[in-house]
Design a protein around this motif. Structure first.
Motif, PDB file in Angstrom:
ATOM      1  N   ALA A 176      41.926 -29.324  36.373  1.00  0.00           N
ATOM      2  CA  ALA A 176      41.028 -28.294  35.843  1.00  0.00           C
ATOM      3  C   ALA A 176      40.451 -27.442  36.967  1.00  0.00           C
ATOM      4  CB  ALA A 176      39.909 -28.955  35.042  1.00  0.00           C
ATOM      5  N   ARG A 177      40.109 -28.073  38.070  1.00  0.00           N
ATOM      6  CA  ARG A 177      39.528 -27.343  39.207  1.00  0.00           C
ATOM      7  C   ARG A 177      40.523 -26.314  39.755  1.00  0.00           C
ATOM      8  NH1 ARG A 177      38.116 -31.474  41.563  1.00  0.00           N
ATOM      9  NH2 ARG A 177      39.932 -31.777  42.937  1.00  0.00           N
ATOM     10  N   GLN A 178      41.774 -26.724  39.896  1.00  0.00           N
ATOM     11  CA  GLN A 178      42.791 -25.798  40.410  1.00  0.00           C
ATOM     12  C   GLN A 178      43.054 -24.667  39.419  1.00  0.00           C
ATOM     13  OE1 GLN A 178      46.245 -28.131  41.647  1.00  0.00           O
ATOM     14  NE2 GLN A 178      44.881 -29.710  42.447  1.00  0.00           N
ATOM     15  N   ALA A 179      43.086 -24.993  38.118  1.00  0.00           N
ATOM     16  CA  ALA A 179      43.305 -23.960  37.104  1.00  0.00           C
ATOM     17  C   ALA A 179      42.161 -22.952  37.097  1.00  0.00           C
ATOM     18  CB  ALA A 179      43.458 -24.607  35.728  1.00  0.00           C
ATOM     19  N   ARG A 180      40.945 -23.450  37.227  1.00  0.00           N
ATOM     20  CA  ARG A 180      39.777 -22.561  37.230  1.00  0.00           C
ATOM     21  C   ARG A 180      39.867 -21.560  38.383  1.00  0.00           C
ATOM     22  NH1 ARG A 180      34.954 -23.376  34.736  1.00  0.00           N
ATOM     23  NH2 ARG A 180      35.495 -25.577  34.390  1.00  0.00           N
ATOM     24  N   ALA A 181      40.263 -22.049  39.566  1.00  0.00           N
ATOM     25  CA  ALA A 181      40.376 -21.180  40.729  1.00  0.00           C
ATOM     26  C   ALA A 181      41.478 -20.129  40.531  1.00  0.00           C
ATOM     27  CB  ALA A 181      40.651 -22.011  41.979  1.00  0.00           C
ATOM     28  N   ALA A 182      42.619 -20.557  39.975  1.00  0.00           N
ATOM     29  CA  ALA A 182      43.726 -19.627  39.758  1.00  0.00           C
ATOM     30  C   ALA A 182      43.370 -18.575  38.715  1.00  0.00           C
ATOM     31  CB  ALA A 182      44.977 -20.404  39.332  1.00  0.00           C
ATOM     32  N   LEU A 183      42.682 -18.993  37.659  1.00  0.00           N
ATOM     33  CA  LEU A 183      42.275 -18.034  36.626  1.00  0.00           C
ATOM     34  C   LEU A 183      41.296 -17.014  37.199  1.00  0.00           C
ATOM     35  CD1 LEU A 183      41.996 -20.582  33.704  1.00  0.00           C
ATOM     36  CD2 LEU A 183      43.352 -18.479  33.608  1.00  0.00           C
ATOM     37  N   ALA A 184      40.356 -17.485  38.019  1.00  0.00           N
ATOM     38  CA  ALA A 184      39.394 -16.569  38.629  1.00  0.00           C
ATOM     39  C   ALA A 184      40.111 -15.586  39.543  1.00  0.00           C
ATOM     40  CB  ALA A 184      38.345 -17.360  39.403  1.00  0.00           C
ATOM     41  N   GLU A 185      41.074 -16.073  40.330  1.00  0.00           N
ATOM     42  CA  GLU A 185      41.843 -15.190  41.219  1.00  0.00           C
ATOM     43  C   GLU A 185      42.597 -14.135  40.427  1.00  0.00           C
ATOM     44  OE1 GLU A 185      45.506 -15.487  44.481  1.00  0.00           O
ATOM     45  OE2 GLU A 185      44.363 -17.301  43.941  1.00  0.00           O
ATOM     46  N   SER A 186      43.000 -14.493  39.200  1.00  0.00           N
ATOM     47  CA  SER A 186      43.739 -13.555  38.343  1.00  0.00           C
ATOM     48  C   SER A 186      42.819 -12.650  37.535  1.00  0.00           C
ATOM     49  CB  SER A 186      44.652 -14.341  37.389  1.00  0.00           C
ATOM     50  OG  SER A 186      45.612 -15.070  38.109  1.00  0.00           O
ATOM     51  N   GLY A 187      41.514 -12.851  37.666  1.00  0.00           N
ATOM     52  CA  GLY A 187      40.563 -11.997  36.963  1.00  0.00           C
ATOM     53  C   GLY A 187      40.255 -12.424  35.548  1.00  0.00           C
ATOM     54  N   HIS A 188      40.534 -13.704  35.211  1.00  0.00           N
ATOM     55  CA  HIS A 188      40.281 -14.201  33.860  1.00  0.00           C
ATOM     56  C   HIS A 188      39.131 -15.202  33.869  1.00  0.00           C
ATOM     57  CE1 HIS A 188      43.858 -12.152  32.562  1.00  0.00           C
ATOM     58  NE2 HIS A 188      44.619 -12.847  33.393  1.00  0.00           N
ATOM     59  N   THR A 189      38.314 -15.146  32.850  1.00  0.00           N
ATOM     60  CA  THR A 189      37.133 -16.026  32.773  1.00  0.00           C
ATOM     61  C   THR A 189      37.015 -16.680  31.394  1.00  0.00           C
ATOM     62  OG1 THR A 189      35.785 -14.105  32.178  1.00  0.00           O
ATOM     63  CG2 THR A 189      35.836 -14.747  34.512  1.00  0.00           C
ATOM     64  N   PRO A 190      38.004 -17.449  30.976  1.00  0.00           N
ATOM     65  CA  PRO A 190      37.891 -18.151  29.688  1.00  0.00           C
ATOM     66  C   PRO A 190      36.848 -19.250  29.788  1.00  0.00           C
ATOM     67  CG  PRO A 190      39.784 -18.970  30.886  1.00  0.00           C
ATOM     68  CD  PRO A 190      39.241 -17.821  31.693  1.00  0.00           C
ATOM     69  N   HIS A 191      36.486 -19.818  28.641  1.00  0.00           N
ATOM     70  CA  HIS A 191      35.582 -20.962  28.622  1.00  0.00           C
ATOM     71  C   HIS A 191      36.415 -22.203  28.907  1.00  0.00           C
ATOM     72  CE1 HIS A 191      32.570 -23.654  26.264  1.00  0.00           C
ATOM     73  NE2 HIS A 191      32.264 -23.589  27.537  1.00  0.00           N
ATOM     74  N   LEU A 192      36.184 -22.866  30.042  1.00  0.00           N
ATOM     75  CA  LEU A 192      36.968 -24.020  30.449  1.00  0.00           C
ATOM     76  C   LEU A 192      36.135 -25.284  30.358  1.00  0.00           C
ATOM     77  CD1 LEU A 192      38.786 -22.547  33.579  1.00  0.00           C
ATOM     78  CD2 LEU A 192      39.653 -22.739  31.240  1.00  0.00           C
ATOM     79  N   LEU A 193      36.706 -26.314  29.750  1.00  0.00           N
ATOM     80  CA  LEU A 193      36.026 -27.589  29.578  1.00  0.00           C
ATOM     81  C   LEU A 193      36.874 -28.708  30.167  1.00  0.00           C
ATOM     82  CD1 LEU A 193      35.012 -27.176  25.812  1.00  0.00           C
ATOM     83  CD2 LEU A 193      33.522 -26.868  27.791  1.00  0.00           C
ATOM     84  N   VAL A 194      36.228 -29.754  30.661  1.00  0.00           N
ATOM     85  CA  VAL A 194      36.920 -30.955  31.111  1.00  0.00           C
ATOM     86  C   VAL A 194      36.544 -32.083  30.161  1.00  0.00           C
ATOM     87  CG1 VAL A 194      37.230 -32.629  32.969  1.00  0.00           C
ATOM     88  CG2 VAL A 194      36.894 -30.208  33.510  1.00  0.00           C
ATOM     89  N   GLY A 195      37.522 -32.696  29.530  1.00  0.00           N
ATOM     90  CA  GLY A 195      37.219 -33.763  28.580  1.00  0.00           C
ATOM     91  C   GLY A 195      38.434 -34.165  27.777  1.00  0.00           C
ATOM     92  N   ASP A 196      38.194 -34.941  26.747  1.00  0.00           N
ATOM     93  CA  ASP A 196      39.221 -35.448  25.849  1.00  0.00           C
ATOM     94  C   ASP A 196      39.529 -34.381  24.804  1.00  0.00           C
ATOM     95  OD1 ASP A 196      40.773 -36.762  23.983  1.00  0.00           O
ATOM     96  OD2 ASP A 196      39.544 -38.572  23.934  1.00  0.00           O
TER      97      ASP A 196
END
Length: 395
Positions: free
Chosen positions: A164-184
């Motif tokens: 999730a941490r890596q995806a969040r960084a890549a999305l931010a680099e691409s200019g996207h800011t979805p709601h990201l959650l870590v969980g089941d």
């Protein structure tokens, strides 16, 4: 001497080529999703990955980075219609000094783009819709949805904090800011509900009740159902109040099973040589590995797994073990065919043979002849129509 083109210029051309390929193959069918494929930079989400080596013997994975294969080859591979592995055994990879990997199970990947866009097309989204994604992974499919619907309409849940941490960084680099959650992912996102669409990019043994509650009536749930032996396939469900129903697709995209639903470590107790009762088997172990019959075997024995080893120091036999009920079936070859020895609360091979015989009786149809009905209290796969032969999904 002309300057060497930068990554983005080369990647833009490769994205157009990939979009052409996906459109020609029938996976990419709309201009909106084509635009997303042409714009979203997959190389930002898959900067480093592993590919399976071609060597004989045990499966071995080789690291692929700009440094190991060169920039041009790295970009070419990134924009190939292929699945690339990004994690094994749930552990982060030390990319400062990546090494070949063997004897490991892939636990995260960037799925081949043709499957990603095919599922997004099947999701049948329209402007303004809210989508819940189960399984963020690298974030590439999340970014495609953000481009199509806007970041504010996309929520994605990832079970692994490092992924999730890596995806969040890549999305931010691409200019996207979805709601990201870590969980089941089985719990969905009650706080953001209701959603118009739900898409799962990992396999589930059943459809979580929370998903029914969080998708609007008339909304779509698109997920892969799978068991501990094999994938059942991709199913598209239409929600209607407290229930949902729909059909399997004809093909068999096989996603990794959700970690919370993976099989227990122990396969179960191997039976002793005198345990159980014997009979002549109508079908041999090939039904466990042949596409159509194996689909039926998974339905008939949802808690079972199988393996082969020598029986009592003799020829190799196939063991089918149910670790939930401690039931078993052991198949061994005879001069005239196959013999099965089975015991425990469930007669596993009886159930498998009954399911395969039903499938043959109805003309050995492909997956598209099967559907699923899900309610709060029960879930079943059926053949032909909801009143046809049924097999319950594990609860």
């Amino acid at each position: 001497m002309s300057a060497e083109p930068d990554n983005e210029a080369v990647a833009a051309g490769l994205r157009r080529q990939l979009a052409d390929q996906l459109e020609k193959g029938g996976w990419l069918r709309s201009r909106e999703w084509r635009s997303a494929v042409e714009v979203v930079a997959r190389h930002v989400f898959v900067p480093r990955f592993y590919r399976e080596s071609d060597g004989p013997g045990i499966t071995r994975w080789e690291p692929v980075t700009q440094e190991t294969v060169g920039r041009e080859e790295w970009l070419r591979l990134v924009y190939t219609d292929a699945t690339w592995m990004t994690q094994f055994d749930g552990r982060d990879i030390d990319w400062a000094d990546p090494k070949p990997i063997s004897n490991a199970a892939p636990t995260s990947s960037s799925t081949l783009p043709s499957l990603v866009v095919r599922m997004l097309e099947d999701l049948d989204v329209h402007d303004g819709m809210k989508v819940l994604e189960i399984g963020t992974g690298t974030g590439y499919s999340t970014a495609l949805m953000c481009h199509r619907l806007g970041s504010g309409n996309v929520t994605s849940i990832e079970t692994d904090e490092g992924v999730a941490r890596q995806a969040r960084a890549a999305l931010a680099e691409s200019g996207h800011t979805p709601h990201l959650l870590v969980g089941d992912g089985r719990a969905g996102d009650r706080g953001g509900a209701p959603y118009d669409r739900l898409i799962a990019t990992c396999g589930f043994r059943n459809v979580p009740r929370a998903w029914l509650e969080q998708v609007v009536p008339g909304g779509v749930i698109l997920t892969t159902l799978r068991g501990w032996m094999r994938s059942l396939g991709l199913v598209k469900l239409i929600v209607s109040g407290d229930s949902a129903s729909g059909w399997f697709s004809e093909d068999d995209p096989s996603f990794m099973i959700a970690r919370q639903q993976d099989g227990p470590e122990s396969l179960g107790m191997i039976p002793g040589p005198d345990d159980g009762t014997k009979r002549k088997a109508t079908y041999g172990p090939s039904v466990l590995t042949t596409s159509g019959p194996a689909f039926m075997a998974q339905l008939a024995a949802p808690d079972a797994r199988f393996f082969s080893l020598p029986v009592d120091g003799g020829p190799v036999g196939t063991f089918v073990l149910d670790s939930v009920t401690d039931s078993f079936a052991v198949l061994t070859a005879t001069d005239s065919g196959w013999q099965v020895r089975q015991g425990g609360p469930r007669r596993l091979w009886d159930a498998v043979e009954s399911a395969v015989a039903t499938w043959e009786k109805y003309g050995s149809p492909n997956r598209a002849a099967f559907g699923v009905t899900v309610s709060r209290d029960e879930q079943a796969v059926w053949l032909g129509n909801p009143n046809g032969p049924q097999w319950p999904l594990p609860s």
